[in-house]
Design a protein around this motif. Structure first.
Motif, PDB file in Angstrom:
ATOM      1  N   ASN A  29      33.307  30.191  -9.811  1.00  0.00           N
ATOM      2  CA  ASN A  29      34.254  29.426  -9.009  1.00  0.00           C
ATOM      3  C   ASN A  29      33.588  28.675  -7.872  1.00  0.00           C
ATOM      4  OD1 ASN A  29      36.285  32.362  -9.229  1.00  0.00           O
ATOM      5  ND2 ASN A  29      36.300  30.655 -10.633  1.00  0.00           N
ATOM      6  N   THR A  30      34.215  27.569  -7.490  1.00  0.00           N
ATOM      7  CA  THR A  30      33.808  26.812  -6.318  1.00  0.00           C
ATOM      8  C   THR A  30      34.928  26.895  -5.290  1.00  0.00           C
ATOM      9  OG1 THR A  30      34.759  24.773  -7.197  1.00  0.00           O
ATOM     10  CG2 THR A  30      32.441  25.177  -7.664  1.00  0.00           C
ATOM     11  N   LEU A  31      34.569  26.779  -4.038  1.00  0.00           N
ATOM     12  CA  LEU A  31      35.528  26.814  -2.940  1.00  0.00           C
ATOM     13  C   LEU A  31      35.214  25.633  -2.033  1.00  0.00           C
ATOM     14  CD1 LEU A  31      37.789  28.347  -1.453  1.00  0.00           C
ATOM     15  CD2 LEU A  31      36.014  29.706  -0.361  1.00  0.00           C
ATOM     16  N   VAL A  32      36.163  24.715  -1.910  1.00  0.00           N
ATOM     17  CA  VAL A  32      35.938  23.487  -1.150  1.00  0.00           C
ATOM     18  C   VAL A  32      36.927  23.403   0.010  1.00  0.00           C
ATOM     19  CG1 VAL A  32      35.900  20.970  -1.272  1.00  0.00           C
ATOM     20  CG2 VAL A  32      35.147  22.310  -3.235  1.00  0.00           C
ATOM     21  N   GLY A  33      36.463  23.023   1.177  1.00  0.00           N
ATOM     22  CA  GLY A  33      37.331  22.762   2.309  1.00  0.00           C
ATOM     23  C   GLY A  33      37.501  23.920   3.277  1.00  0.00           C
ATOM     24  N   LEU A  40      45.600  27.738   3.212  1.00  0.00           N
ATOM     25  CA  LEU A  40      46.500  26.775   2.586  1.00  0.00           C
ATOM     26  C   LEU A  40      45.771  25.549   2.051  1.00  0.00           C
ATOM     27  CD1 LEU A  40      49.500  26.924   5.062  1.00  0.00           C
ATOM     28  CD2 LEU A  40      49.321  27.978   2.804  1.00  0.00           C
ATOM     29  N   ASP A  41      44.670  25.166   2.699  1.00  0.00           N
ATOM     30  CA  ASP A  41      43.938  23.980   2.262  1.00  0.00           C
ATOM     31  C   ASP A  41      42.769  24.302   1.333  1.00  0.00           C
ATOM     32  OD1 ASP A  41      42.418  25.220   4.204  1.00  0.00           O
ATOM     33  OD2 ASP A  41      41.765  23.353   5.136  1.00  0.00           O
ATOM     34  N   ALA A  42      42.653  25.541   0.880  1.00  0.00           N
ATOM     35  CA  ALA A  42      41.554  25.932  -0.009  1.00  0.00           C
ATOM     36  C   ALA A  42      41.705  25.250  -1.361  1.00  0.00           C
ATOM     37  CB  ALA A  42      41.532  27.439  -0.185  1.00  0.00           C
ATOM     38  N   LYS A  43      40.617  24.724  -1.845  1.00  0.00           N
ATOM     39  CA  LYS A  43      40.579  24.117  -3.174  1.00  0.00           C
ATOM     40  C   LYS A  43      39.594  24.936  -4.001  1.00  0.00           C
ATOM     41  CE  LYS A  43      42.281  19.698  -1.882  1.00  0.00           C
ATOM     42  NZ  LYS A  43      43.062  20.263  -0.859  1.00  0.00           N
ATOM     43  N   ILE A  44      40.116  25.708  -4.957  1.00  0.00           N
ATOM     44  CA  ILE A  44      39.297  26.586  -5.781  1.00  0.00           C
ATOM     45  C   ILE A  44      39.222  25.994  -7.175  1.00  0.00           C
ATOM     46  CG2 ILE A  44      39.027  28.922  -6.686  1.00  0.00           C
ATOM     47  CD1 ILE A  44      40.810  29.763  -4.238  1.00  0.00           C
ATOM     48  N   GLY A  45      38.011  25.861  -7.668  1.00  0.00           N
ATOM     49  CA  GLY A  45      37.829  25.256  -8.973  1.00  0.00           C
ATOM     50  C   GLY A  45      36.818  26.006  -9.811  1.00  0.00           C
ATOM     51  N   CYS A  46      36.650  25.545 -11.038  1.00  0.00           N
ATOM     52  CA  CYS A  46      35.665  26.098 -11.957  1.00  0.00           C
ATOM     53  C   CYS A  46      34.382  25.278 -11.833  1.00  0.00           C
ATOM     54  CB  CYS A  46      36.193  26.054 -13.386  1.00  0.00           C
ATOM     55  SG  CYS A  46      34.976  26.602 -14.606  1.00  0.00           S
ATOM     56  N   MET A  47      33.289  25.957 -11.616  1.00  0.00           N
ATOM     57  CA  MET A  47      31.998  25.302 -11.471  1.00  0.00           C
ATOM     58  C   MET A  47      31.529  24.695 -12.796  1.00  0.00           C
ATOM     59  SD  MET A  47      28.438  27.046 -10.153  1.00  0.00           S
ATOM     60  CE  MET A  47      29.203  27.688  -8.679  1.00  0.00           C
ATOM     61  N   PRO A  55      48.035  26.598  -6.769  1.00  0.00           N
ATOM     62  CA  PRO A  55      48.163  27.331  -5.507  1.00  0.00           C
ATOM     63  C   PRO A  55      48.267  28.856  -5.663  1.00  0.00           C
ATOM     64  CG  PRO A  55      49.578  25.405  -5.502  1.00  0.00           C
ATOM     65  CD  PRO A  55      48.996  25.513  -6.880  1.00  0.00           C
ATOM     66  N   GLY A  56      49.093  29.337  -6.552  1.00  0.00           N
ATOM     67  CA  GLY A  56      49.240  30.789  -6.715  1.00  0.00           C
ATOM     68  C   GLY A  56      48.428  31.336  -7.872  1.00  0.00           C
TER      69      GLY A  56
END
Length: 77
Positions: A29-33, A40-47, A55-56
């Motif tokens: 996972n990646t964590l941006v912001g 609330l502003d976390a952007k979690i993605g797949c690397m 969001p949930g």
């Protein structure tokens, strides 16, 4: 002076674990912001494939991943 607490560096003590991507099945996972995945502003993605968790969705998958890790046992003998 000696510290009386041990570092929490084992998988059993980890609160945040990488979750499996529903698109490619990787758990990278990646964590941006932010540095807080629950912000609330976390952007979690797949690397690997770039999928962005809803969001949930991350919280739900994290709970499942934590439950899976809680059931693991290590044979030290």
């Amino acid at each position: 002076m000696t510290s009386t607490t041990e570092p929490r560096d084992t998988l059993l003590d980890a609160d945040i674990l990488p979750v499996q991507c529903p698109r490619c099945s990787e758990a990278q996972n990646t964590l941006v912001g932010t540095t807080d995945p629950f912000a609330l502003d976390a952007k979690i993605g797949c690397m690997v494939c770039g999928y962005t968790f809803g969001p949930g969705e991350y919280r739900e998958l994290l709970g499942k991943r934590q439950a899976a890790f809680a059931g693991l046992q290590v044979d030290l003998g």
